[in-house]
Design a protein around this motif. Structure first.
Motif, short mmCIF file in Angstrom:
data_model
loop_
_atom_site.label_atom_id
_atom_site.label_comp_id
_atom_site.label_asym_id
_atom_site.label_seq_id
_atom_site.Cartn_x
_atom_site.Cartn_y
_atom_site.Cartn_z
N ILE A 62 0.82 -1.21 0.00
CA ILE A 62 0.00 0.00 0.00
C ILE A 62 0.85 1.26 0.00
O ILE A 62 0.48 2.28 -0.60
N HIS A 63 2.04 1.20 0.62
CA HIS A 63 2.92 2.38 0.64
C HIS A 63 3.46 2.66 -0.76
O HIS A 63 3.45 3.81 -1.22
N GLN A 64 3.93 1.62 -1.44
CA GLN A 64 4.49 1.80 -2.78
C GLN A 64 3.42 2.25 -3.77
O GLN A 64 3.68 3.09 -4.65
N TYR A 65 2.21 1.70 -3.64
CA TYR A 65 1.14 2.06 -4.58
C TYR A 65 0.75 3.53 -4.42
O TYR A 65 0.57 4.25 -5.42
N ASN A 66 0.63 4.00 -3.21
CA ASN A 66 0.24 5.40 -3.00
C ASN A 66 1.36 6.36 -3.40
O ASN A 66 1.08 7.46 -3.89
N MET A 67 2.59 5.97 -3.21
CA MET A 67 3.70 6.80 -3.69
C MET A 67 3.70 6.87 -5.21
O MET A 67 4.02 7.92 -5.80
N MET A 68 3.33 5.76 -5.85
CA MET A 68 3.25 5.76 -7.31
C MET A 68 2.12 6.69 -7.78
O MET A 68 2.30 7.45 -8.75
N LEU A 69 0.98 6.66 -7.12
CA LEU A 69 -0.12 7.55 -7.49
C LEU A 69 0.27 9.01 -7.30
O LEU A 69 -0.13 9.88 -8.09
N ARG A 70 1.04 9.31 -6.29
CA ARG A 70 1.37 10.70 -5.97
C ARG A 70 2.45 11.27 -6.86
O ARG A 70 2.43 12.48 -7.17
N ASN A 71 3.37 10.45 -7.34
CA ASN A 71 4.57 10.98 -7.99
C ASN A 71 4.74 10.59 -9.46
O ASN A 71 5.42 11.30 -10.20
N GLU A 72 4.14 9.47 -9.90
CA GLU A 72 4.34 9.04 -11.28
C GLU A 72 3.42 9.83 -12.22
O GLU A 72 2.30 10.18 -11.85
#
Length: 506
Positions: A343-353
Motif C-alpha cells: 500500500i505504501h508503494q502504490y500510494n507513492m506511485m499515485l502521488r509521484n508518477e
C-alpha cells in the motif's frame, strides 16, 4: 484616435474640450522644445488651440461647437484629406499622453459628439524619467541634443550646497499649529452645496472600440450580393438590434468576420427584417463550439510534441522530487496490484508518477489509444495536475472491477473531470477526499434502492430497460402432478376423438 469610417468624423460633427489645469511658463517650454520635435508643430498647434477653447482663467468644459471651427482655424480643408490630417495629429497627441479622445453617441440626433480631454505636459523631471518618451526624443533630435535639453531645463544647486542633504532638517510648520477649525459645528448645507456644484470630473464608463462592432465594421465586410444585405443595411438606424448582435458576439467571442458569416445565413433575419435572436445564438453557439474543438485539438497535438521533446531530454534533466503521502490519505491497492506492491508503494506511485506511466501498469501490453486520448485531453485542456489524474484513474479502475457492467467512455470520464474542476480539486489530498465522498454516495444510493425494492438503474448500453418479472411457479406436490398410465391412455383416446370430429366437420 481609432476612426474606421471617415463619415463618422467630419467638420459637421460637434465637439467639446475638457481641461482641469492651466499652462505655465515651464509647460510652454516643454511643448515647444520637447513635445514639438516628437509630434510636429501642427499637432502642438492643435493642442494649444484646444486649450484655448476653455477660458484661460477657468477649468472645466468648453461650449459645444462644430468641428468646422477647428478645420478653419488650423487651415485644413473640410475634405477627406483634412479629416485624415486632423485624425493623425490627434493620434500623435494621444500617443505622447497629451490628449484623450472619447466619442459619445447621441440617439436623439443619430450622431456622434467628440470630447477632447487634455492632459498637462510632463515636468522636466517626470519626462526624462519616462523611458519611451526619452527614447522617442532621442530618435528625433539625437542623443546629445537630449542631454543639452535636460541641462537647459534643470537649474542645478550651488556647489556649496551639493552633498549637504545629510544635514538637512525640515522645520516647516504644519497646518493645525497655525489654524484652528471649529469642528463642533458641521455645516451640512455647505457640504451639500459643494457636492452639488462640484467642479471635479465624474469618471464615466469607457467602452473600448474593440469591445463592440459598429455598423461600419459590419457593412464593410458583408457580401454585397447576399440576400440579407438589405436587412444588415437597416441596422444603421436600429441601435437596439445592433446592441443585440454585439451582445451575442461578445458572449460567444465572435470576430467581425465570423459575425458577418453568421448574419449571411438563412433564418437569421425575420420577414420584417428583425434579428431572430434564438437562431443567431444557436448559430453562434455552434461556431463557438467548433472553434473551441479545433483549439483543443491543436493544443492536444502541440502537447504531444512537447511531451515527446521533454521525454527525449528527461535523461539529462534532474530527477523530480518525490512527495510523501500522509497515512490518512492512503487509498486501497487494486486486486491486480496486490502481488506487485504494497500500500505504501502504490500510494507513492499515485502521488509521484505521471499518468502515462500509471496507465501502463494497468495494461500488460500497450495502452489503448482511445483511453490515452481521453486523459491527454484532460491533461492539456482541463489542466488537472498529474496526481489528480492518477487518483481519477484509480477511481475509474475500481469502478470497472466493482461496478459490474459499468464502462469507461469519453463522456463519462469528462463528466467526472469537469465535476472535479467545479469543486476545485487540484491536489492529491482533495482528489482522495473526492473519491471517498463519491463512494459514500454510491453505497448510500444502493442501500436505499435495496431497502425500497427498486432495482437501481443501469446506464450500460446492454442494460435491460424493463424490470424482470418473476414467473409464478406451480405449488402442486409431485404426487398430484404425476399422471398414471390409465389417465394418459384416456387422454390419448380423447385427442383421437377430437381429431376425428374435426375431419368430419363437426
Amino acid at each position: 484616435m481609432r476612426i474606421t469610417n471617415l463619415h463618422h468624423f467630419s467638420e459637421n460633427h460637434s465637439y467639446c474640450v475638457y481641461r482641469d489645469f492651466g499652462l505655465g511658463t515651464v509647460d510652454g517650454v516643454m511643448l515647444s522644445q520637447v513635445y514639438q520635435p516628437m509630434v510636429g508643430a501642427l499637432a502642438v498647434s492643435l493642442y494649444q488651440l484646444l486649450c484655448q477653447q476653455v477660458p484661460l482663467e477657468k477649468v472645466g468644459y468648453s461650449p459645444v461647437e462644430q468641428q468646422r471651427r477647428l478645420f478653419l482655424t488650423l487651415g485644413l480643408e473640410p475634405s477627406e484629406k483634412g479629416r485624415k490630417l486632423l485624425i493623425e495629429m490627434a493620434s500623435k497627441l494621444e500617443a505622447v499622453g497629451l490628449l484623450q479622445t472619447s466619442r459619445i453617441y447621441l440617439p436623439e440626433n443619430d450622431d456622434y459628439l467628440y470630447e477632447y480631454e487634455l492632459e498637462a505636459p510632463l515636468s522636466p523631471a517626470e519626462f526624462f524619467k519616462t523611458q519611451h518618451l526619452t527614447l522617442l526624443l532621442r530618435d528625433k533630435i539625437g542623443k546629445f541634443a537630449v542631454l543639452s535639453l535636460q541641462e537647459q531645463l534643470w537649474s542645478r544647486e550651488h556647489n556649496e550646497l551639493a552633498g549637504r542633504s545629510m544635514n538637512k532638517e525640515n522645520i516647516s510648520v504644519p497646518f493645525y499649529e497655525i489654524f484652528e477649525l471649529n469642528a463642533h459645528s458641521i455645516d451640512y448645507e455647505l457640504e451639500q452645496a459643494i457636492a452639488e456644484v462640484s467642479i471635479s470630473r465624474q469618471p464615466g464608463i469607457r467602452l473600448a472600440e474593440t469591445d463592440s462592432f459598429n455598423y461600419a465594421d459590419i457593412i464593410l465586410r458583408f457580401p454585397r450580393d447576399s440576400a440579407n444585405r438589405a436587412y444588415v443595411e437597416a441596422l444603421r438606424y436600429n441601435v437596439e438590434q445592433l446592441g443585440t448582435i454585439n451582445y451575442i458576439a461578445h458572449k460567444y467571442e465572435l470576430s467581425v468576420q465570423d459575425l458577418c458569416r453568421l448574419l449571411d445565413e438563412d433564418g437569421v433575419f425575420g420577414p420584417d427584417g428583425t434579428v431572430v435572436q434564438e437562431q443567431l445564438e444557436h448559430a453562434a453557439s455552434l461556431s463557438f463550439r467548433q472553434v473551441k474543438k479545433r483549439k483543443e485539438e491543436r493544443q492536444l497535438q502541440g502537447g504531444k510534441v512537447i511531451s515527446l521533446r521533454q521525454h527525449d531530454s528527461a535523461a539529462a534533466a534532474e530527477p523530480p522530487l518525490e512527495h510523501a503521502v500522509q497515512m490518512e490519505y492512503y487509498v486501497e491497492v487494486p486486486p491486480q496490484f496486490l502481488a506487485k506492491c504494497d500500500i505504501h508503494q502504490y500510494n507513492m506511485m499515485l502521488r509521484n508518477e505521471p499518468y502515462t506511466r500509471l496507465l501502463k501498469t494497468f495494461f500488460p501490453g500497450s495502452v489503448p489509444d482511445n483511453l490515452l486520448d481521453i486523459f491527454e485531453n484532460i491533461d492539456l485542456n482541463y489542466k488537472l495536475p498529474s496526481e489528480v489524474i492518477n487518483v481519477l484513474i484509480h477511481y475509474l479502475m475500481n469502478l470497472l472491477t466493482t461496478g459490474g457492467e459499468q464502462r469507461i467512455n469519453r463522456n463519462f470520464v469528462n463528466a467526472i473531470a469537469s465535476n472535479m474542476l467545479m469543486k476545485q480539486v487540484d491536489t492529491y489530498e482533495k482528489a482522495v477526499q473526492y473519491i471517498r465522498e463519491q463512494a459514500k454516495v454510491k453505497v448510500k444510493n444502493e442501500s436505499a434502492a435495496s431497502a425500497s425494492g427498486v432495482r437501481p438503474r443501469s446506464y450500460s448500453r446492454n442494460a435491460k430497460l424493463k424490470p424482470e418479472i418473476p414467473i409464478v411457479q406451480s405449488t402442486l406436490p409431485e404426487a398430484e402432478a404425476a399422471v398414471t398410465e390409465e389417465e394418459f391412455a384416456e387422454l390419448i383416446k380423447m385427442a383421437e376423438m377430437m381429431q376425428a370430429n374435426k375431419k368430419n366437420g363437426y
